[in-house]
Design a protein around this motif. Structure first.
Motif, mmCIF file in Angstrom:
data_model
loop_
_atom_site.group_PDB
_atom_site.id
_atom_site.type_symbol
_atom_site.label_atom_id
_atom_site.label_comp_id
_atom_site.label_asym_id
_atom_site.label_seq_id
_atom_site.Cartn_x
_atom_site.Cartn_y
_atom_site.Cartn_z
ATOM 1 N N THR A 297 17.390 51.297 60.120
ATOM 2 C CA THR A 297 16.493 51.434 60.418
ATOM 3 C C THR A 297 16.002 52.691 60.504
ATOM 4 O OG1 THR A 297 16.231 51.739 63.095
ATOM 5 C CG2 THR A 297 16.110 48.652 61.747
ATOM 6 N N ALA A 298 17.436 53.147 60.342
ATOM 7 C CA ALA A 298 16.992 55.139 60.393
ATOM 8 C C ALA A 298 17.738 55.464 59.386
ATOM 9 C CB ALA A 298 16.389 55.759 61.222
ATOM 10 N N ILE A 299 17.593 57.495 58.907
ATOM 11 C CA ILE A 299 18.862 57.591 57.819
ATOM 12 C C ILE A 299 18.441 58.776 58.333
ATOM 13 C CG2 ILE A 299 19.604 58.094 55.376
ATOM 14 C CD1 ILE A 299 18.249 55.685 54.105
ATOM 15 N N PHE A 300 20.048 59.623 58.601
ATOM 16 C CA PHE A 300 20.185 60.577 58.635
ATOM 17 C C PHE A 300 20.380 60.882 57.682
ATOM 18 C CE2 PHE A 300 23.840 63.994 59.495
ATOM 19 C CZ PHE A 300 22.837 65.010 60.446
ATOM 20 N N CYS A 301 20.302 62.576 56.925
ATOM 21 C CA CYS A 301 19.950 63.515 55.891
ATOM 22 C C CYS A 301 20.735 64.376 56.343
ATOM 23 C CB CYS A 301 18.784 63.240 54.918
ATOM 24 S SG CYS A 301 18.182 61.596 53.966
ATOM 25 N N ALA A 302 21.709 65.263 55.442
ATOM 26 C CA ALA A 302 22.549 66.082 55.648
ATOM 27 C C ALA A 302 22.079 67.213 55.695
ATOM 28 C CB ALA A 302 23.991 66.163 55.065
ATOM 29 N N ASN A 303 21.020 67.115 54.775
ATOM 30 C CA ASN A 303 19.905 68.612 54.622
ATOM 31 C C ASN A 303 18.247 67.996 54.145
ATOM 32 O OD1 ASN A 303 19.857 68.497 51.763
ATOM 33 N ND2 ASN A 303 21.049 70.321 51.137
ATOM 34 N N ASP A 304 16.857 68.420 53.775
ATOM 35 C CA ASP A 304 16.406 68.704 53.414
ATOM 36 C C ASP A 304 16.146 67.639 52.165
ATOM 37 O OD1 ASP A 304 16.070 69.081 56.254
ATOM 38 O OD2 ASP A 304 14.667 70.874 55.834
ATOM 39 N N TYR B 58 23.562 57.270 56.670
ATOM 40 C CA TYR B 58 23.883 58.182 56.571
ATOM 41 C C TYR B 58 24.055 58.755 54.634
ATOM 42 C CZ TYR B 58 26.443 62.544 56.193
ATOM 43 O OH TYR B 58 26.914 63.530 55.682
ATOM 44 N N ILE B 59 23.412 59.922 54.749
ATOM 45 C CA ILE B 59 23.221 60.452 52.937
ATOM 46 C C ILE B 59 23.635 61.992 53.089
ATOM 47 C CG2 ILE B 59 21.524 60.538 50.966
ATOM 48 C CD1 ILE B 59 19.902 58.677 51.784
ATOM 49 N N GLY B 60 24.447 62.197 52.217
ATOM 50 C CA GLY B 60 25.390 63.638 51.923
ATOM 51 C C GLY B 60 26.946 62.803 51.782
ATOM 52 N N GLU B 61 27.325 64.470 51.425
ATOM 53 C CA GLU B 61 28.285 65.109 51.294
ATOM 54 C C GLU B 61 29.553 63.708 52.633
ATOM 55 O OE1 GLU B 61 29.141 68.873 49.828
ATOM 56 O OE2 GLU B 61 27.623 69.155 48.544
ATOM 57 N N GLN B 62 30.804 63.635 52.530
ATOM 58 C CA GLN B 62 31.638 63.313 53.129
ATOM 59 C C GLN B 62 32.988 63.570 53.623
ATOM 60 O OE1 GLN B 62 31.682 59.463 52.670
ATOM 61 N NE2 GLN B 62 29.268 58.535 53.023
ATOM 62 N N ASN B 63 33.151 64.502 51.619
ATOM 63 C CA ASN B 63 34.486 65.355 51.997
ATOM 64 C C ASN B 63 34.549 66.353 52.458
ATOM 65 O OD1 ASN B 63 35.892 62.526 50.575
ATOM 66 N ND2 ASN B 63 34.863 63.829 48.710
ATOM 67 N N ASN B 64 35.551 66.635 54.141
ATOM 68 C CA ASN B 64 35.481 68.435 54.505
ATOM 69 C C ASN B 64 33.895 68.336 54.897
ATOM 70 O OD1 ASN B 64 36.704 70.048 55.529
ATOM 71 N ND2 ASN B 64 35.914 71.939 53.518
#
Length: 352
Positions: free
Chosen positions: A247-254, A193-199
């Motif tokens: 093997t995969a990454i979910f990014c919080a936005n484009d 996962y890549i992106g913000e985490q707080n709230n």
């Protein structure tokens, strides 16, 4: 300013200006021309003649037309990057164009950081609009400011509000579950996962989704960064430095995904052969990347149109109970996701 003067300034025909301003047809002109026309409209303060428009369309002219247009404020609640975030820009543009049809105009457009400036906050408070749209995740302080200074509020974004306010949402939790499910269907069992985490509902949902699919969660497989190109770039480097076993990454936005792709390719990894990437939003840029970005499509145009309609209806006394519209989404399956290769290069066993 008249339609003729706008046409002359934009170097297009009067009919083109009329179609762009008065119709829903987004193919009336190129995107560049439409942006130029709306910029002139904003700068000139052009007000449509509602009575003339109604008569031209064969309808009765309204009994009374307000001499002054009503106004709306837009706040990019995520702060510094939101105003340049294409996702929110698309929604804001759609709000502006839909509101214009009802003789409403965007009076203020600002970010959460602007409100942190005492002078800016004072100017906004002393020059209120008839209603306000909150774009994106907000904090309690922002909501407090708006409820104190605006009687009518609507929220548009992926993090649903409480039940007290009008809102138009694509549920970030369901979006995340759908993205993780898609990766699992492709055969991925180790997902980062890549992106913000707080709230952030997408991060919370990411952990919930992994648990529901019996997939492992490791903190080292996540990077807490701002939702921006730079954030995604730095986040990807953190995962590589941590030798994330994924093997995969979910990014919080484009935007985050675009930055991550740049960093990963700089280090010689292949996408999707070595690692798959999926984003959220489906901004226009996603289709022009190489490889084209797999992402979750959010109907931004409809989100903006409906937010404007609900807010205007609220201002005009059309409804009193809070409305909550949940919009559908779908995965735009493109080129950055594939079945994990058995002999692919991984962060875990490769030097950074």
């Amino acid at each position: 300013m008249t339609l003729k003067e706008i046409a002359q300034k934009a170097n297009v025909s009067i009919s083109t200006v009329s179609r762009v301003i008065n119709q829903k047809n987004t193919k009336a002109a190129s995107q560049e021309v439409q942006e130029r026309i709306w910029e002139i409209v904003r700068e000139s303060g052009y007000t449509p003649n509602t009575s003339a428009r109604a008569l031209k369309m064969g309808a009765k002219a309204p009994a009374a037309v307000s001499a002054l247009p009503k106004t709306i404020s837009c706040i990019y609640a995520r702060g510094e990057a939101a105003a340049s975030d294409l996702f929110f820009s698309y929604i804001a543009k759609s709000i502006e164009q839909e509101a214009f049809k009802s003789n409403f105009f965007i009076k203020h457009s600002f970010t959460a950081l602007d409100l942190a400036n005492v002078e800016v906050a004072a100017r906004v408070a002393n020059s209120p609009a008839d209603g306000a749209v909150i774009l994106g995740r907000y904090d309690k302080q922002i909501l407090k400011f708006f409820t104190e200074h605006y009687k009518h509020i609507v929220y548009a974004g992926l993090n649903p509000m409480g039940s007290k306010y009008d809102q138009v949402v694509c549920d970030g939790r369901e979006i995340t579950f759908s993205a993780i499910s898609y990766l699992q269907e492709l055969g991925h069992t180790k997902i980062g996962y890549i992106g913000e985490q707080n709230n952030e509902i997408r991060y919370t949902a990411f952990k919930e989704a992994l648990k529901s699919f019996n997939l492992p969660f490791l903190q080292k497989n996540t990077a807490n960064v701002k939702l921006s190109h730079e954030g995604g770039y730095q986040g990807a480097y953190r995962l590589m430095e941590a030798k994330a076993d994924i093997t995969a990454i979910f990014c919080a936005n484009d935007n985050t995904a675009i930055g991550a792709i740049k960093a990963i390719r700089e280090k010689g990894y292949r996408i999707p052969e070595d690692i798959s990437i999926i984003g959220v939003d489906d901004i226009e840029t996603a289709q022009y990347l190489s490889p084209m970005l797999t992402t979750v499509h959010i109907p931004t145009e409809e989100m903006g149109q409906l937010a404007a309609k609900i807010l205007i209806d609220r201002i005009n006394g059309g409804h009193r109970i809070p409305l909550k519209l949940i919009l559908p989404f779908h995965i735009a399956k493109r080129d950055t996701c594939a079945t994990p290769a058995r002999n692919g290069k991984t962060f875990y066993n490769s030097p950074v």
